[in-house]
Design a protein around this motif. Structure first.
Motif, PDB file in Angstrom:
ATOM      1  N   GLY A 174      -9.863  -5.912  -3.051  1.00 51.17           N
ATOM      2  CA  GLY A 174     -10.359  -5.108  -1.939  1.00 51.17           C
ATOM      3  C   GLY A 174     -11.872  -5.148  -1.845  1.00 51.17           C
ATOM      4  O   GLY A 174     -12.436  -4.949  -0.758  1.00 51.17           O
ATOM      5  N   ASP A 176      -8.100  -2.458   2.457  1.00 51.68           N
ATOM      6  CA  ASP A 176      -7.427  -2.517   1.166  1.00 51.68           C
ATOM      7  C   ASP A 176      -8.099  -1.507   0.237  1.00 51.68           C
ATOM      8  O   ASP A 176      -9.232  -1.071   0.485  1.00 51.68           O
ATOM      9  CB  ASP A 176      -7.545  -3.938   0.581  1.00 51.68           C
ATOM     10  CG  ASP A 176      -6.542  -4.201  -0.539  1.00 51.68           C
ATOM     11  OD1 ASP A 176      -5.780  -3.277  -0.902  1.00 51.68           O
ATOM     12  OD2 ASP A 176      -6.518  -5.344  -1.051  1.00 51.68           O
ATOM     13  N   ASP A 177      -7.382  -1.123  -0.843  1.00 53.85           N
ATOM     14  CA  ASP A 177      -7.986  -0.269  -1.853  1.00 53.85           C
ATOM     15  C   ASP A 177      -9.155  -1.009  -2.499  1.00 53.85           C
ATOM     16  O   ASP A 177      -9.139  -2.241  -2.634  1.00 53.85           O
ATOM     17  CB  ASP A 177      -6.968   0.081  -2.950  1.00 53.85           C
ATOM     18  CG  ASP A 177      -5.724   0.755  -2.389  1.00 53.85           C
ATOM     19  OD1 ASP A 177      -5.807   1.378  -1.312  1.00 53.85           O
ATOM     20  OD2 ASP A 177      -4.664   0.643  -3.022  1.00 53.85           O
ATOM     21  N   HIS A 203       0.841  -1.193   0.000  1.00 52.73           N
ATOM     22  CA  HIS A 203       0.000   0.000   0.000  1.00 52.73           C
ATOM     23  C   HIS A 203       0.883   1.252   0.000  1.00 52.73           C
ATOM     24  O   HIS A 203       2.103   1.177   0.072  1.00 52.73           O
ATOM     25  CB  HIS A 203      -0.909   0.023   1.234  1.00 52.73           C
ATOM     26  CG  HIS A 203      -1.777  -1.179   1.354  1.00 52.73           C
ATOM     27  ND1 HIS A 203      -2.852  -1.401   0.543  1.00 52.73           N
ATOM     28  CD2 HIS A 203      -1.705  -2.256   2.190  1.00 52.73           C
ATOM     29  CE1 HIS A 203      -3.427  -2.548   0.865  1.00 52.73           C
ATOM     30  NE2 HIS A 203      -2.748  -3.082   1.864  1.00 52.73           N
TER      31      HIS A 203
END
Length: 212
Positions: A152, A202-203, A38
């Motif tokens: 994600g 998470d993205d 990240h």
């Protein structure tokens, strides 16, 4: 008809998507990727990939060639990080969709109340040189809906440890008739409800494409 959403976990993220126009006016490329890790290191690799998409030339017409081009260029340059990627090229006249996958989550094709996974063979990008990627084709139809995403979305857990993928599948088979943007909003609000808030581990990247 296209709709997209990107929610990075931090100020900068490692998820990325792009719509790519090539020389032939009836071709549209759709690229989506997810860098391991990240923050700034992941964002730097994403910047490399974005630049390569702009300089890929004729590789952008053939999905497997594009993934191979990216992998050969960045292999050994990612500081041990890697990325998963999916690239598809849609031909509007014939409605043929060609695609290749580098270990990325397979997109969902929603046709009536059926859900089909667009799977193909391919490893992660950035770690090893000399990789090849399987390229496949599928004949799309008017009324088909494609959902591209990063993990994600599907791996987001609720407070009971249940992943959103289980909830998502129920949404996909409901045969939702709204526009692409409405469908994307429906998924995102269901995700927020599942998570119990706006914080993610998470993205999250989602792209919806409707075949007219």
């Amino acid at each position: 008809c296209l709709a997209s959403l990107y929610k990075p976990m931090e100020a900068v993220g490692g998820d990325f998507y792009d719509f790519i126009r090539v020389r032939e006016p009836d071709l549209l490329g759709i690229f989506i990727s997810d860098v391991s890790g990240h923050g700034v290191p992941a964002a730097l690799i994403t910047t490399m990939v974005k630049t390569l998409l702009e300089t890929a030339g004729l590789n952008r017409i053939k999905p497997a060639q594009l993934l191979k081009y990216i992998n050969e260029t960045i292999a050994g340059q990612t500081g041990g990080n890697f990325l998963t990627a999916f690239y598809g090229v849609y031909q509007q006249q014939t409605k043929i969709f060609s695609y290749a996958r580098g270990a990325h989550n397979p997109p969902y094709l929603i046709r009536n109340n059926q859900v089909i996974l667009l799977e193909s063979k391919g490893k992660v990008l950035g770690l090893l040189e000399g990789l090849d990627f399987e390229e496949k084709q599928i004949q799309l139809q008017s009324g088909d809906r494609l959902l591209f995403y990063t993990d994600g979305l599907t791996e987001a857990e609720n407070n009971q440890g249940i992943e959103f993928e289980e909830v998502l599948h129920k949404i996909l088979v409901q045969n939702f008739k709204g526009e692409a943007q409405d469908f994307l909003d429906l998924i995102y609000h269901a995700l927020l409800e599942h998570r119990g808030g706006y914080h993610f581990d998470d993205d999250v990247c989602i792209v919806v494409m409707d075949i007219l």
